[in-house]
Structure formats: C-alpha cells, structure tokens
Design a protein around this motif. Structure first.
Motif, PDB file in Angstrom:
ATOM      1  N   LEU A  42       0.806  -1.221   0.000  1.00  0.00           N
ATOM      2  CA  LEU A  42       0.000   0.000   0.000  1.00  0.00           C
ATOM      3  C   LEU A  42       0.841   1.274   0.000  1.00  0.00           C
ATOM      4  O   LEU A  42       0.501   2.223  -0.715  1.00  0.00           O
ATOM      5  CB  LEU A  42      -0.970   0.006   1.183  1.00  0.00           C
ATOM      6  N   PRO A  43       1.935   1.358   0.780  1.00  0.00           N
ATOM      7  CA  PRO A  43       2.760   2.568   0.678  1.00  0.00           C
ATOM      8  C   PRO A  43       3.252   2.827  -0.741  1.00  0.00           C
ATOM      9  O   PRO A  43       3.277   3.977  -1.201  1.00  0.00           O
ATOM     10  CB  PRO A  43       3.921   2.279   1.633  1.00  0.00           C
ATOM     11  N   ASN A  44       3.633   1.761  -1.460  1.00  0.00           N
ATOM     12  CA  ASN A  44       4.080   1.943  -2.844  1.00  0.00           C
ATOM     13  C   ASN A  44       2.935   2.366  -3.755  1.00  0.00           C
ATOM     14  O   ASN A  44       3.118   3.203  -4.654  1.00  0.00           O
ATOM     15  CB  ASN A  44       4.705   0.650  -3.373  1.00  0.00           C
ATOM     16  N   LEU A  45       1.752   1.786  -3.548  1.00  0.00           N
ATOM     17  CA  LEU A  45       0.597   2.182  -4.354  1.00  0.00           C
ATOM     18  C   LEU A  45       0.234   3.636  -4.089  1.00  0.00           C
ATOM     19  O   LEU A  45      -0.080   4.388  -5.027  1.00  0.00           O
ATOM     20  CB  LEU A  45      -0.603   1.276  -4.060  1.00  0.00           C
ATOM     21  N   ILE A  46       0.270   4.049  -2.835  1.00  0.00           N
ATOM     22  CA  ILE A  46      -0.030   5.443  -2.494  1.00  0.00           C
ATOM     23  C   ILE A  46       0.941   6.388  -3.193  1.00  0.00           C
ATOM     24  O   ILE A  46       0.542   7.400  -3.783  1.00  0.00           O
ATOM     25  CB  ILE A  46       0.015   5.643  -0.967  1.00  0.00           C
ATOM     26  N   TRP A 186       2.533  -4.725  -6.155  1.00  0.00           N
ATOM     27  CA  TRP A 186       2.757  -3.398  -5.576  1.00  0.00           C
ATOM     28  C   TRP A 186       3.969  -3.373  -4.650  1.00  0.00           C
ATOM     29  O   TRP A 186       4.487  -2.297  -4.345  1.00  0.00           O
ATOM     30  CB  TRP A 186       1.550  -2.942  -4.762  1.00  0.00           C
ATOM     31  N   GLU A 187       4.392  -4.523  -4.173  1.00  0.00           N
ATOM     32  CA  GLU A 187       5.479  -4.563  -3.190  1.00  0.00           C
ATOM     33  C   GLU A 187       6.804  -4.083  -3.782  1.00  0.00           C
ATOM     34  O   GLU A 187       6.955  -3.938  -5.016  1.00  0.00           O
ATOM     35  CB  GLU A 187       5.631  -5.979  -2.643  1.00  0.00           C
ATOM     36  N   LEU A 203       0.461  -1.675 -10.480  1.00  0.00           N
ATOM     37  CA  LEU A 203       0.295  -0.341  -9.901  1.00  0.00           C
ATOM     38  C   LEU A 203      -0.748   0.467 -10.668  1.00  0.00           C
ATOM     39  O   LEU A 203      -1.548   1.191 -10.064  1.00  0.00           O
ATOM     40  CB  LEU A 203       1.639   0.392  -9.890  1.00  0.00           C
ATOM     41  N   GLN A 204      -0.757   0.356 -11.987  1.00  0.00           N
ATOM     42  CA  GLN A 204      -1.756   1.080 -12.772  1.00  0.00           C
ATOM     43  C   GLN A 204      -3.171   0.582 -12.471  1.00  0.00           C
ATOM     44  O   GLN A 204      -4.093   1.382 -12.345  1.00  0.00           O
ATOM     45  CB  GLN A 204      -1.436   0.935 -14.257  1.00  0.00           C
ATOM     46  N   MET A 205      -3.325  -0.740 -12.347  1.00  0.00           N
ATOM     47  CA  MET A 205      -4.645  -1.273 -11.996  1.00  0.00           C
ATOM     48  C   MET A 205      -5.041  -0.830 -10.598  1.00  0.00           C
ATOM     49  O   MET A 205      -6.192  -0.469 -10.343  1.00  0.00           O
ATOM     50  CB  MET A 205      -4.634  -2.802 -12.102  1.00  0.00           C
TER      51      MET A 205
END
Length: 216
Positions: A42-46, A186-187, A203-205
């Motif tokens: 989640l931190p990477n997705l954010i 995402w990791e 990440l785009q999805m």
C-alpha cells in the motif's frame, strides 16, 4: 429502522471523511489470517497514485478493525491475506453499513483466502452475490485502460484472473480481485523480483481502483 440506520451511517461517513481528507487503511480481521501481509504494497501504491493520478493520500496507510467506527473515515479500505477470515455479526453489520453508506472495500486474495472470504461475505450481504465484472466496467477505464479486464500478476494455480464485485443499485461497493495478486505486484521490487512491466501493470490497476473508489 433500517433506513434510519443507513442514513445515520451515510451522515457519519460524510462528516468524518470531510475531516480526514484522503486517507486509506488496511482492514484488520479475525480468524488467524495474515491481514498484515505485503507490508510495502500500500505505501508503494499510495506513492504511485500521488505521483500519477493527482491524489494527495497520506503516505502511511492506517490499520482499522472491521467493527470500529473509525472505518467511516476512509473512502477506500484494503484487505488481503492467505488464509482464514472471520467476522463477528457485529463486524459484518458495521462493514455493511460502511459500504452502503458510500465506503469501498478492495479485497485482494494473496492466495488461499477465497473460500473463507466467500463464507464471511454471506454475513455481510446475505442477499447479495459476487458478480464478475466485464472488461467494459468503468474501473478498467479510469486513467489506465485495461480493455481485457483484470491483469494477471502472479501465477498460482494457472487460473484466469477475475474481478468480482458486490453491487447496490448499480454502484460497486466491494471489489474482490482473485487469481491476480495485485498486492504482490505493488510490493518493493526486491520482494518478488517481478519484471518492471508486470509491476507497472499492477500499480496502474491499483491506481484505477483507488481513482474509482474516490469518485464513486
């Protein structure tokens, strides 16, 4: 009484959301499943969302329990894991109120949680069933285009990826991504050594899901 409960939930969600702005959280659930898996996801997705789709999400995702009133401050809640899931009746009712009041839950099967999740979703929505989303659903047509639907990120059992949802009057309340494993994509790159193009698709999805949740 049900209409009053729904109205109260909506007002709570609206007021708390105004106060807290753009924040997202990981759902902590009972049953012994590893709700805390994929800690860097989640931190990477954010970070990706804030850089690419104009969000201003708090860089550090919070943790919220299924039965907590704090759940109403998050327009998007993420849930993942590999194993057992359990909701008490009170937690199921709280989740139902949250979702019917405007919240959005994205459940990403990290491999192995699907049979337990289906059982517990019957508590949350006893009169609703998971339905598969077609490639023409708006969630696949936000900033990033996925005309074929949910991308495949990791192989487990050789099954096709599926995006399944629960709807109310046409609104997608809950998204269950199965046989895709977006969270692994995402990791941090060093965790799974995925090719960059695979991580980018994940990440785009994910950004599409966040964008859809924030707008719906």
């Amino acid at each position: 009484m049900k209409q009053l409960t729904k109205l109260c939930g909506f007002l709570t969600f609206f007021v708390i959301s105004l106060c807290h702005g753009q924040e997202i959280a990981v759902l902590k659930y009972g049953g012994g499943g590893d709700w805390y898996s994929n800690p860097t996801a989640l931190p990477n997705l954010i970070q990706f969302c804030n850089s690419n789709i104009g969000t201003k999400i708090n860089p550090k995702p919070e943790t919220v329990e299924a039965g907590s009133v704090s759940i109403f401050q998050y327009p998007y809640i993420h849930m993942t894991g590999h194993g057992n899931v359990f909701f008490t009746n009170e937690e199921a009712e709280n989740l139902r109120t949250y979702l019917m009041s405007g919240g959005f839950l994205h459940i990403d099967d990290n491999y192995g949680m699907e049979p337990y999740l289906r059982r517990e979703l019957e508590k949350v929505f006893p009169n609703k069933q998971l339905r598969e989303l077609g490639g023409d659903h708006p969630i696949f047509n936000q900033k990033y285009k996925f005309p074929a639907g949910l991308p495949k990120i990791h192989e487990h059992d050789g099954k096709r990826p599926q995006a399944l949802g629960i709807f109310d009057e046409g609104r997608l309340l809950l998204l269950f991504t199965f046989e895709s494993d977006l969270g692994d994509g995402w990791e941090d790159p060093s965790v799974h050594n995925d090719p960059e193009e695979v991580r980018l698709k994940a990440l785009q999805m994910g950004a599409n899901i966040v964008e859809y949740a924030f707008k719906s």
